[in-house]
Write a protein that holds these residues in place. Structure first.
Motif, PDB file in Angstrom:
ATOM      1  N   LEU A  20      -9.788  -3.904  -1.373  1.00  0.00           N
ATOM      2  CA  LEU A  20      -9.213  -4.076  -0.042  1.00  0.00           C
ATOM      3  C   LEU A  20      -7.916  -4.876   0.043  1.00  0.00           C
ATOM      4  O   LEU A  20      -7.285  -4.873   1.094  1.00  0.00           O
ATOM      5  N   ALA A  21      -7.489  -5.545  -1.016  1.00  0.00           N
ATOM      6  CA  ALA A  21      -6.351  -6.470  -0.912  1.00  0.00           C
ATOM      7  C   ALA A  21      -5.070  -5.789  -0.459  1.00  0.00           C
ATOM      8  O   ALA A  21      -4.282  -6.368   0.289  1.00  0.00           O
ATOM      9  N   ASP A  22      -4.833  -4.566  -0.861  1.00  0.00           N
ATOM     10  CA  ASP A  22      -3.573  -3.900  -0.529  1.00  0.00           C
ATOM     11  C   ASP A  22      -3.612  -3.196   0.829  1.00  0.00           C
ATOM     12  O   ASP A  22      -2.561  -2.795   1.341  1.00  0.00           O
ATOM     13  N   ILE A  23      -4.786  -3.039   1.428  1.00  0.00           N
ATOM     14  CA  ILE A  23      -4.915  -2.274   2.670  1.00  0.00           C
ATOM     15  C   ILE A  23      -4.057  -2.844   3.805  1.00  0.00           C
ATOM     16  O   ILE A  23      -3.311  -2.090   4.443  1.00  0.00           O
ATOM     17  N   PRO A  24      -4.108  -4.152   4.094  1.00  0.00           N
ATOM     18  CA  PRO A  24      -3.251  -4.657   5.187  1.00  0.00           C
ATOM     19  C   PRO A  24      -1.762  -4.426   4.919  1.00  0.00           C
ATOM     20  O   PRO A  24      -1.016  -4.081   5.838  1.00  0.00           O
ATOM     21  N   LEU A  25      -1.341  -4.576   3.687  1.00  0.00           N
ATOM     22  CA  LEU A  25       0.059  -4.342   3.338  1.00  0.00           C
ATOM     23  C   LEU A  25       0.424  -2.876   3.516  1.00  0.00           C
ATOM     24  O   LEU A  25       1.477  -2.548   4.081  1.00  0.00           O
ATOM     25  N   ARG A  26      -0.433  -1.991   3.069  1.00  0.00           N
ATOM     26  CA  ARG A  26      -0.170  -0.558   3.232  1.00  0.00           C
ATOM     27  C   ARG A  26      -0.122  -0.168   4.706  1.00  0.00           C
ATOM     28  O   ARG A  26       0.742   0.611   5.126  1.00  0.00           O
ATOM     29  N   LEU A  27      -1.024  -0.713   5.508  1.00  0.00           N
ATOM     30  CA  LEU A  27      -1.023  -0.436   6.957  1.00  0.00           C
ATOM     31  C   LEU A  27       0.260  -0.943   7.614  1.00  0.00           C
ATOM     32  O   LEU A  27       0.891  -0.234   8.399  1.00  0.00           O
ATOM     33  N   PHE A  28       0.644  -2.161   7.293  1.00  0.00           N
ATOM     34  CA  PHE A  28       1.839  -2.774   7.872  1.00  0.00           C
ATOM     35  C   PHE A  28       3.091  -1.971   7.523  1.00  0.00           C
ATOM     36  O   PHE A  28       3.884  -1.614   8.405  1.00  0.00           O
ATOM     37  N   LEU A  29       3.277  -1.676   6.239  1.00  0.00           N
ATOM     38  CA  LEU A  29       4.477  -0.949   5.818  1.00  0.00           C
ATOM     39  C   LEU A  29       4.483   0.474   6.369  1.00  0.00           C
ATOM     40  O   LEU A  29       5.533   0.968   6.813  1.00  0.00           O
ATOM     41  N   ALA A  30       3.339   1.132   6.363  1.00  0.00           N
ATOM     42  CA  ALA A  30       3.267   2.491   6.896  1.00  0.00           C
ATOM     43  C   ALA A  30       3.639   2.495   8.374  1.00  0.00           C
ATOM     44  O   ALA A  30       4.414   3.341   8.831  1.00  0.00           O
ATOM     45  N   ILE A  81       1.857   6.282   1.571  1.00  0.00           N
ATOM     46  CA  ILE A  81       1.417   4.900   1.315  1.00  0.00           C
ATOM     47  C   ILE A  81       0.100   4.619   2.033  1.00  0.00           C
ATOM     48  O   ILE A  81      -0.803   4.005   1.469  1.00  0.00           O
ATOM     49  N   LEU A  82      -0.025   5.082   3.258  1.00  0.00           N
ATOM     50  CA  LEU A  82      -1.257   4.883   4.007  1.00  0.00           C
ATOM     51  C   LEU A  82      -2.448   5.522   3.296  1.00  0.00           C
ATOM     52  O   LEU A  82      -3.514   4.918   3.181  1.00  0.00           O
ATOM     53  N   LEU A  83      -2.248   6.734   2.797  1.00  0.00           N
ATOM     54  CA  LEU A  83      -3.315   7.432   2.076  1.00  0.00           C
ATOM     55  C   LEU A  83      -3.501   6.909   0.649  1.00  0.00           C
ATOM     56  O   LEU A  83      -4.521   7.189   0.022  1.00  0.00           O
ATOM     57  N   VAL A 139       9.868  -6.795  -0.451  1.00  0.00           N
ATOM     58  CA  VAL A 139       8.884  -7.562  -1.223  1.00  0.00           C
ATOM     59  C   VAL A 139       7.542  -6.831  -1.228  1.00  0.00           C
ATOM     60  O   VAL A 139       6.909  -6.666  -2.273  1.00  0.00           O
ATOM     61  N   GLY A 140       7.108  -6.366  -0.067  1.00  0.00           N
ATOM     62  CA  GLY A 140       5.846  -5.623   0.009  1.00  0.00           C
ATOM     63  C   GLY A 140       5.903  -4.314  -0.758  1.00  0.00           C
ATOM     64  O   GLY A 140       4.961  -3.950  -1.464  1.00  0.00           O
ATOM     65  N   GLY A 148       0.570  -0.442  -7.484  1.00  0.00           N
ATOM     66  CA  GLY A 148      -0.069   0.787  -7.037  1.00  0.00           C
ATOM     67  C   GLY A 148      -0.889   0.512  -5.798  1.00  0.00           C
ATOM     68  O   GLY A 148      -0.809  -0.561  -5.199  1.00  0.00           O
ATOM     69  N   SER A 149      -1.707   1.463  -5.441  1.00  0.00           N
ATOM     70  CA  SER A 149      -2.382   1.395  -4.147  1.00  0.00           C
ATOM     71  C   SER A 149      -3.796   0.826  -4.185  1.00  0.00           C
ATOM     72  O   SER A 149      -4.455   0.771  -3.161  1.00  0.00           O
ATOM     73  N   GLY A 150      -4.286   0.431  -5.316  1.00  0.00           N
ATOM     74  CA  GLY A 150      -5.617  -0.164  -5.366  1.00  0.00           C
ATOM     75  C   GLY A 150      -6.727   0.883  -5.443  1.00  0.00           C
ATOM     76  O   GLY A 150      -6.486   2.077  -5.579  1.00  0.00           O
ATOM     77  N   GLN A 151      -7.945   0.412  -5.350  1.00  0.00           N
ATOM     78  CA  GLN A 151      -9.117   1.258  -5.559  1.00  0.00           C
ATOM     79  C   GLN A 151      -9.430   2.180  -4.383  1.00  0.00           C
ATOM     80  O   GLN A 151      -9.957   3.263  -4.561  1.00  0.00           O
ATOM     81  N   LEU A 152      -9.104   1.749  -3.175  1.00  0.00           N
ATOM     82  CA  LEU A 152      -9.403   2.544  -1.984  1.00  0.00           C
ATOM     83  C   LEU A 152      -8.170   3.394  -1.659  1.00  0.00           C
ATOM     84  O   LEU A 152      -7.404   3.107  -0.744  1.00  0.00           O
ATOM     85  N   SER A 153      -7.996   4.450  -2.472  1.00  0.00           N
ATOM     86  CA  SER A 153      -6.790   5.272  -2.347  1.00  0.00           C
ATOM     87  C   SER A 153      -7.019   6.636  -2.988  1.00  0.00           C
ATOM     88  O   SER A 153      -7.924   6.817  -3.800  1.00  0.00           O
ATOM     89  N   MET A 154      -6.167   7.572  -2.610  1.00  0.00           N
ATOM     90  CA  MET A 154      -6.187   8.882  -3.237  1.00  0.00           C
ATOM     91  C   MET A 154      -5.775   8.771  -4.702  1.00  0.00           C
ATOM     92  O   MET A 154      -6.311   9.487  -5.555  1.00  0.00           O
ATOM     93  N   ASP A 155      -4.826   7.894  -5.001  1.00  0.00           N
ATOM     94  CA  ASP A 155      -4.390   7.697  -6.394  1.00  0.00           C
ATOM     95  C   ASP A 155      -5.566   7.303  -7.274  1.00  0.00           C
ATOM     96  O   ASP A 155      -5.742   7.852  -8.370  1.00  0.00           O
TER      97      ASP A 155
END
Length: 162
Positions: A20-30, A81-83, A139-140, A148-155
């Motif tokens: 979950l660590a990257d989720i807020p960053l991905r949401l914000f940037l998206a 990025i969101l996905l 920076v983000g 990368g996008s972390g574990q909760l991702s399509m990647d």
């Protein structure tokens, strides 16, 4: 608290962070970049006013092409990025876009000392530049480019299948 309880809590947070660590960053940037893309979609092309400030090779491209490239990058890359799909490539695209935007719009037009340059590290419209927010975005994006996008991702899902 004893040492084993702290160690267990740390282990649990590390595991949670992988997911979950990257989720807020991905949401914000998206959100931020997609919103800019929607503004371009619904707005008029104003790039002719700043085209000469674009760094090479973008200053050589037609104004309408730059507008389209910018708009589509700001509409497609945030969704990726969101996905968490092609996150590193999408982050790189938005880093390039942000560098161009910073050079063309946000960097101080004139400065002769570092203290004058530092005055542009703000979110304002009072001159001296306005590069604080683009720097925060970069920076983000740089974090996502490297991590990368972390574990909760399509990647991550695609990595597990291969």
């Amino acid at each position: 608290m004893n040492h084993s309880l702290l160690k267990m809590a740390s282990t649990q947070l590390n595991t949670l962070g992988l997911w979950l660590a990257d989720i807020p960053l991905r949401l914000f940037l998206a959100w931020e970049f997609f919103d800019a893309g929607i503004e371009k979609w619904n707005g008029e092309n104003w790039f002719a006013q700043i085209q000469s400030n674009f760094p090479m090779p973008f200053n050589l491209l037609p104004v309408n092409l730059n507008w389209q490239l910018s708009m589509w990058a700001e509409l497609i890359a945030p969704v990726l990025i969101l996905l968490g799909f092609g996150t590193r490539l999408a982050s790189l695209v938005l880093i390039v876009l942000t560098i161009v935007a910073t050079a063309a719009v946000h960097w101080p037009a004139e400065w002769s000392t570092l203290s004058e340059l530092a005055m542009g590290y703000s979110i304002s419209n009072k001159g001296y530049g306005n590069y604080k927010l683009p720097l925060i975005y970069m920076v983000g994006l740089f974090f996502l480019l490297l991590k990368g996008s972390g574990q909760l991702s399509m990647d991550a899902l695609l990595r597990k299948r291969s």
